[in-house]
Write a protein that holds these residues in place. Structure first.
Motif, PDB file in Angstrom:
ATOM      1  N   UNK A 239       0.821  -1.212   0.000  1.00 50.90           N
ATOM      2  CA  UNK A 239       0.000   0.000   0.000  1.00 50.90           C
ATOM      3  C   UNK A 239       0.858   1.267   0.000  1.00 50.90           C
ATOM      4  N   UNK A 240       2.079   1.168   0.488  1.00 50.65           N
ATOM      5  CA  UNK A 240       2.946   2.344   0.599  1.00 50.65           C
ATOM      6  C   UNK A 240       3.778   2.607  -0.650  1.00 50.65           C
ATOM      7  N   UNK A 241       3.666   1.756  -1.664  1.00 49.49           N
ATOM      8  CA  UNK A 241       4.496   1.902  -2.859  1.00 49.49           C
ATOM      9  C   UNK A 241       4.127   3.141  -3.660  1.00 49.49           C
ATOM     10  N   UNK A 242       5.149   3.787  -4.216  1.00 52.75           N
ATOM     11  CA  UNK A 242       4.975   4.870  -5.184  1.00 52.75           C
ATOM     12  C   UNK A 242       5.233   4.271  -6.563  1.00 52.75           C
ATOM     13  N   UNK A 243       4.205   3.931  -7.277  1.00 50.30           N
ATOM     14  CA  UNK A 243       4.360   3.193  -8.522  1.00 50.30           C
ATOM     15  C   UNK A 243       4.881   4.039  -9.670  1.00 50.30           C
ATOM     16  N   UNK A 244       5.065   5.353  -9.435  1.00 50.49           N
ATOM     17  CA  UNK A 244       5.725   6.158 -10.466  1.00 50.49           C
ATOM     18  C   UNK A 244       7.231   5.915 -10.462  1.00 50.49           C
ATOM     19  N   UNK A 245       7.723   5.303  -9.387  1.00 48.49           N
ATOM     20  CA  UNK A 245       9.136   4.966  -9.272  1.00 48.49           C
ATOM     21  C   UNK A 245       9.319   3.537  -9.794  1.00 48.49           C
ATOM     22  N   UNK A 246      10.163   3.385 -10.810  1.00 43.95           N
ATOM     23  CA  UNK A 246      10.366   2.072 -11.439  1.00 43.95           C
ATOM     24  C   UNK A 246      10.767   1.016 -10.416  1.00 43.95           C
ATOM     25  N   UNK A 247      11.685   1.350  -9.515  1.00 47.01           N
ATOM     26  CA  UNK A 247      12.142   0.370  -8.526  1.00 47.01           C
ATOM     27  C   UNK A 247      11.030  -0.023  -7.561  1.00 47.01           C
ATOM     28  N   UNK A 248      10.143   0.927  -7.260  1.00 48.78           N
ATOM     29  CA  UNK A 248       9.003   0.619  -6.407  1.00 48.78           C
ATOM     30  C   UNK A 248       7.996  -0.275  -7.152  1.00 48.78           C
ATOM     31  N   UNK A 249       7.842  -0.008  -8.435  1.00 51.60           N
ATOM     32  CA  UNK A 249       6.919  -0.826  -9.219  1.00 51.60           C
ATOM     33  C   UNK A 249       7.379  -2.278  -9.269  1.00 51.60           C
ATOM     34  N   UNK A 250       8.690  -2.501  -9.360  1.00 49.69           N
ATOM     35  CA  UNK A 250       9.206  -3.865  -9.378  1.00 49.69           C
ATOM     36  C   UNK A 250       8.832  -4.617  -8.099  1.00 49.69           C
ATOM     37  N   UNK A 251       8.789  -3.903  -6.981  1.00 45.13           N
ATOM     38  CA  UNK A 251       8.435  -4.536  -5.719  1.00 45.13           C
ATOM     39  C   UNK A 251       6.985  -5.005  -5.724  1.00 45.13           C
ATOM     40  N   UNK A 252       6.141  -4.305  -6.475  1.00 45.21           N
ATOM     41  CA  UNK A 252       4.720  -4.619  -6.496  1.00 45.21           C
ATOM     42  C   UNK A 252       4.486  -6.087  -6.845  1.00 45.21           C
ATOM     43  N   UNK A 253       5.221  -6.589  -7.835  1.00 43.48           N
ATOM     44  CA  UNK A 253       4.972  -7.958  -8.307  1.00 43.48           C
ATOM     45  C   UNK A 253       5.391  -8.982  -7.259  1.00 43.48           C
ATOM     46  N   UNK A 254       6.475  -8.697  -6.546  1.00 42.40           N
ATOM     47  CA  UNK A 254       6.871  -9.603  -5.459  1.00 42.40           C
ATOM     48  C   UNK A 254       5.813  -9.606  -4.363  1.00 42.40           C
TER      49      UNK A 254
ATOM     50  N   UNK B  16       7.555 -18.147  -1.729  1.00 36.15           N
ATOM     51  CA  UNK B  16       7.310 -18.457  -0.318  1.00 36.15           C
ATOM     52  C   UNK B  16       8.608 -18.405   0.469  1.00 36.15           C
ATOM     53  N   UNK B  17       9.653 -19.003  -0.060  1.00 33.79           N
ATOM     54  CA  UNK B  17      10.943 -19.004   0.638  1.00 33.79           C
ATOM     55  C   UNK B  17      11.432 -17.582   0.878  1.00 33.79           C
ATOM     56  N   UNK B  18      11.287 -16.731  -0.111  1.00 37.02           N
ATOM     57  CA  UNK B  18      11.706 -15.335   0.042  1.00 37.02           C
ATOM     58  C   UNK B  18      10.837 -14.605   1.055  1.00 37.02           C
ATOM     59  N   UNK B  19       9.543 -14.845   1.026  1.00 39.63           N
ATOM     60  CA  UNK B  19       8.638 -14.182   1.959  1.00 39.63           C
ATOM     61  C   UNK B  19       9.005 -14.496   3.400  1.00 39.63           C
ATOM     62  N   UNK B  20       9.468 -15.720   3.649  1.00 39.51           N
ATOM     63  CA  UNK B  20       9.765 -16.163   5.011  1.00 39.51           C
ATOM     64  C   UNK B  20      11.228 -15.982   5.388  1.00 39.51           C
ATOM     65  N   UNK B  21      11.968 -15.231   4.579  1.00 38.28           N
ATOM     66  CA  UNK B  21      13.366 -14.921   4.873  1.00 38.28           C
ATOM     67  C   UNK B  21      13.505 -13.415   5.075  1.00 38.28           C
ATOM     68  N   UNK B  22      14.043 -13.021   6.214  1.00 36.59           N
ATOM     69  CA  UNK B  22      14.255 -11.594   6.503  1.00 36.59           C
ATOM     70  C   UNK B  22      15.376 -11.054   5.611  1.00 36.59           C
ATOM     71  N   UNK B  23      15.331  -9.876   5.033  1.00 33.47           N
ATOM     72  CA  UNK B  23      14.191  -8.997   5.101  1.00 33.47           C
ATOM     73  C   UNK B  23      13.709  -8.738   3.677  1.00 33.47           C
ATOM     74  N   UNK B  24      13.301  -9.846   3.027  1.00 35.67           N
ATOM     75  CA  UNK B  24      12.831  -9.725   1.650  1.00 35.67           C
ATOM     76  C   UNK B  24      11.595  -8.835   1.555  1.00 35.67           C
ATOM     77  N   UNK B  25      10.716  -8.929   2.536  1.00 40.99           N
ATOM     78  CA  UNK B  25       9.520  -8.083   2.510  1.00 40.99           C
ATOM     79  C   UNK B  25       9.914  -6.617   2.682  1.00 40.99           C
TER      80      UNK B  25
END
Length: 826
Positions: free
Chosen positions: A213-228, A550-559
């Motif tokens: 919810x906090x992503x700024x999707x005008x920023x390319x690097x932030x947009x990449x996070x959206x898919x993860x 799943x493995x990434x989600x449960x490994x700090x600090x991928x989120x």
């Protein structure tokens, strides 16, 4: 919902007697399996390993339906599709639910990683000399039907195409092995089980949603996070629904079960409706949550060495609360851990035969770590540590691996319990030494509290569970003896005739040892550089197309970073390759230095000719015997040879430290490389491509394993072996210094002899700063008898390398290699 037909396995009389004999050994001290765990154990051990096409079919369906999606979303949808549609069942005697394939010990196919070898080997799986898999004609046809979709569309295809031409030659010739890195997922990791059982996947879900919810999707690097983040939410929901499928099945089974079993099924259903999505409240809930996550990680990807971390630390609070509330007792806790161990053994992995030679015995390297210290340096052994030892002894299985973290404050009583388990012939527990590993981690930038929380991952390698990226070791394999032969031949591989290294001078033209060592220094550095290129290529293609959500989600600090592990999401990211044939190199260098350049008993031409002809004829055998008997041998506390291997290892240690991994500077602490000696069973496979060596070893025969001495060359006893190993640059080999020792069961027949072994271990770890050791407690005659009559020894377990395996499932060549190991005495 599909349930499999329940089958009862009937052992023949010989097998029954053998199993009873094995289990009875542990009964006096550790107690015996409960009847239901005994039945479950028999059914799992007797289950034939088949190739299972179901996951491959479901994966193909998902990829075909979601090809247009971003790769993170595609991989998440793939996992969700598999978990929604795969066959599930609940064994008649289990307390925890979850299966990897349509039957226990069946091996799924993971087509996204590789299909070429699968199709090529369809008709040979049952004909293998070891690690046999059965396959039906229907399964063969199912795999052939989906194969066209995967043509030039797998990790192996992309990885092989991406190797730079020169580096590809090293790979093709097997001088640098990395087959498992482009035919499988990564693994070699322990996720944050502690957070899962205490906070539940719902906590991760909320955290992901907040970050998204906090992503700024005008920023390319932030947009990449959206898919993860989208992918993370998908897999969390998929795991939740997967658990609910088992809850529904359990309630269905309760309708036709006996009253007692029906109660178990209803309780199981209630638990699965809750965990792992919600936090666990009881030990049984926690164990179910741990198993469900562990299982799904290995459905998501077939990377092995997915480990449980410090199980006794994060599970003990649940055990203690249940004890106080009267919900469980020691026997009940033992049965739960035993059940977890039995379920762990049901996981299986199909490897190409080339990869199998590096991992004989179908190991998954699923490690449990116990003992060690708390962050303030206090002894961390607790009541559950003892329960886990008891469960491991009762279960009598090669998996999961068990590692004990040793430190000076470990009590004599706990050490005796560990030795009592070792006496059962499991090849475990292995010991890792806090006194060297913790300072090594801290020196590399790991925070103190994290360094004190390290665990074994897979074999002997170590990492901080829940905070470390993939492959703390297990990258590429460098064949040291073959490298020496290439260097001696002026950079040309004598096996293939192809040039691999620059010409640093031919051995036959050399007049002193310094010339050879200088050539070794330069040649090994170039070999190391090529291994880095190969490793980076593997990591690059894995990152591009095969994220484990799943493995990434449960490994700090991928989120927190919005990145998968391969993109740099983990807190720490150090990796290591593996160096094979250390003892052969040591003994070869000693023989050359002493017999050729110092005593002049052999000319360079005589030795080189003997090596090229594999010591043929009377003269060749005379030379071989001279090499075997007239030069110092590693493993005997002889500074002459021990100093040589220390010096020969240093160029690799120095060179590898110069190169960053693909995550360097992208978030993790580290991003660096170091050395590691856990050769797994690669010593056998890489021996096949290695001609005769100057230590007197015949061509095509196995190399020495780990950092252990060559067979029958360590004649001065275990203390001398420990002293030789301690002279390696251990503090720099953070990837693990694997030492196997073998003893006859008669050696430990008295309490006094067990205490002698404990004293020896304390000396090795406290005074000599040893990194690791593990023991095979089995005599030569038993192993030979098992070769002749495998049916009578179906659950005979041996330590192969950094893992244990059922002896009768190994190829004869690997069996012979284990038989030939030196039996030490006290």
């Amino acid at each position: 919902m599909i349930t499999l037909e329940r089958r009862t396995f009937v052992m023949d009389a010989v097998k029954t007697q053998t199993a009873q004999r094995k289990i009875t050994k542990a009964e006096d001290h550790f107690g015996k399996l409960t009847p239901r765990m005994s039945r479950l154990r028999d059914s799992i051990i007797d289950a034939k390993p088949y190739v299972d096409a179901e996951r491959a079919i479901l994966t193909t369906e998902a990829y075909q339906a979601h090809q247009n999606e971003q790769v993170d979303v595609l991989r998440a949808d793939m996992l969700a599709h598999i978990l929604k549609h795969m066959t599930i069942f609940i064994e008649p005697d289990t307390l925890i639910a979850g299966n990897q394939a349509r039957q226990n010990k069946w091996a799924p196919v993971y087509p996204e990683y590789s299909m070429n070898w699968v199709i090529d080997e369809l008709d040979t799986f049952e004909k293998r000399p070891g690690d046999v898999f059965y396959i039906t004609e229907e399964t063969k046809q199912q795999l052939r039907d989906i194969a066209p979709f995967w043509k030039n569309n797998t990790l192996e295809d992309r990885g092989y195409a991406a190797f730079p031409p020169k580096s590809k030659l090293f790979y093709d010739l097997g001088v640098i092995g990395a087959d498992g890195n482009i035919t499988s997922g990564d693994g070699h990791i322990a996720v944050n089980y502690e957070t899962v059982i205490n906070k539940g996947l719902v906590w991760y879900e909320k955290r992901v949603q907040t970050a998204m919810d906090a992503l700024d999707l005008t920023d390319y690097n932030e947009q990449k996070k959206l898919y993860f983040y989208q992918a993370s939410l998908t897999v969390i929901a998929a795991v939740k629904n997967f658990a609910h499928r088992y809850a529904e099945l359990a309630r269905k089974e309760a309708q036709t079960a006996t009253p007692e079993r029906a109660t178990d099924f209803i309780k199981m259903a209630d638990i699965l409706d809750k965990v792992p999505y919600q936090p666990a409240s009881t030990m049984r809930e926690a164990v179910q949550a741990i198993w469900m996550i562990h299982l799904v990680l290995q459905i998501e990807s077939n990377g092995h060495s997915v480990s449980y971390g410090r199980l006794d630390q994060y599970l003990n609070p649940f055990y203690q609360r249940d004890l106080e509330a009267g919900l469980i007792d020691r026997d009940g806790a033992t049965e739960l851990i035993t059940n977890l161990c039995l379920k762990t053994l049901t996981i299986n992995k199909l490897r190409s035969w080339q990869h199998t030679e590096f991992s004989a015995g179908s190991p998954l390297y699923q490690n449990i770590t116990i003992g060690g210290q708390t962050p303030d340096g206090q002894d961390a052994v607790n009541d559950l540590s003892y329960v886990i030892l008891r469960a491991i002894a009762q279960a009598h299985l090669p998996q999961p691996n068990l590692t004990v973290r040793y430190h000076q404050g470990l009590s004599q009583n706990f050490m005796r319990e560990c030795i009592a388990v070792i006496k059962e012939g499991l090849g475990m527990p292995a010991f890792n030494n806090d006194e060297i590993i913790i300072p090594s981690f801290i020196a590399r930038g790991v925070k103190k509290e994290d360094a004190y929380n390290y665990s074994a991952i897979g074999c002997v390698e170590t990492a901080v569970p829940g905070k470390w990226g993939y492959r703390c070791t297990g990258m590429s394999f460098i064949n040291y003896p073959r490298t020496l032969l290439i260097i001696m031949n002026g950079g040309i591989d004598p096996e293939s005739g192809k040039r691999l290294l620059p010409d640093y001078g031919k051995f036959t033209d050399m007049t002193n040892y310094k010339q050879l060592f200088d050539a070794w220094d330069k040649g090994l550095r170039e070999m190391t550089r090529q291994s880095v290129i190969i490793e980076n290529t593997c990591d690059m293609v894995l990152e591009q197309g095969y994220p484990d959500i799943l493995c990434s989600t449960l490994t700090d600090d991928c989120i927190g970073r919005g990145k998968t592990i391969k993109e740099g999401g983990a807190v720490y990211d150090f990796i290591s390759g593996l160096q094979v044939g250390i003892a052969n190199l040591a003994d070869s260098l000693a023989a050359i230095k002493k017999l050729v350049f110092e005593e002049h008993k052999l000319t360079t031409e005589q030795l080189w000719h003997a090596l090229q002809t594999d010591f043929v004829g009377e003269e060749g055998e005379r030379i071989r015997q001279m090499l075997l008997t007239d030069a110092p041998k590693y493993g005997n506390d002889d500074d002459y040879v021990d100093d040589l291997i220390h010096d020969a290892y240093e160029p690799y240690v120095d060179e590898i430290s110069k190169y960053k991994n693909t995550r360097y500077g992208r978030g993790p602490i580290g991003g660096l490389r170091y050395a590691g000696t856990s050769s797994i069973s690669a010593n056998v496979g890489q021996g096949h491509s290695t001609l005769a060596t100057p230590d007197g070893r015949h061509a095509r025969t196995p190399l020495a394993e780990g950092c252990s001495p060559e067979h029958a060359m360590d004649v001065e006893g275990p203390t001398a072996v420990f002293k030789s190993v301690s002279k390696l640059p251990t503090k720099d080999i953070t990837g693990g210094v694997l030492l196997n020792q073998k003893m006859s069961p008669q050696i430990l027949r008295t309490p006094e002899s067990c205490d002698k072994l404990i004293a020896l271990l304390r000396t090795f770890f406290n005074r000599l700063h040893g990194y690791h050791v593990q023991y095979n407690i089995v005599d030569r005659n038993t192993l030979i008898a098992a070769q002749k009559d495998p049916a009578s020894y179906r659950d005979l377990i041996v330590r192969v390398a950094g893992y244990s395996a059922f002896f009768v499932g190994l190829s004869k060549e690997t069996q012979d290699d284990i038989i030939a190991r030196t039996e030490q005495s006290l």
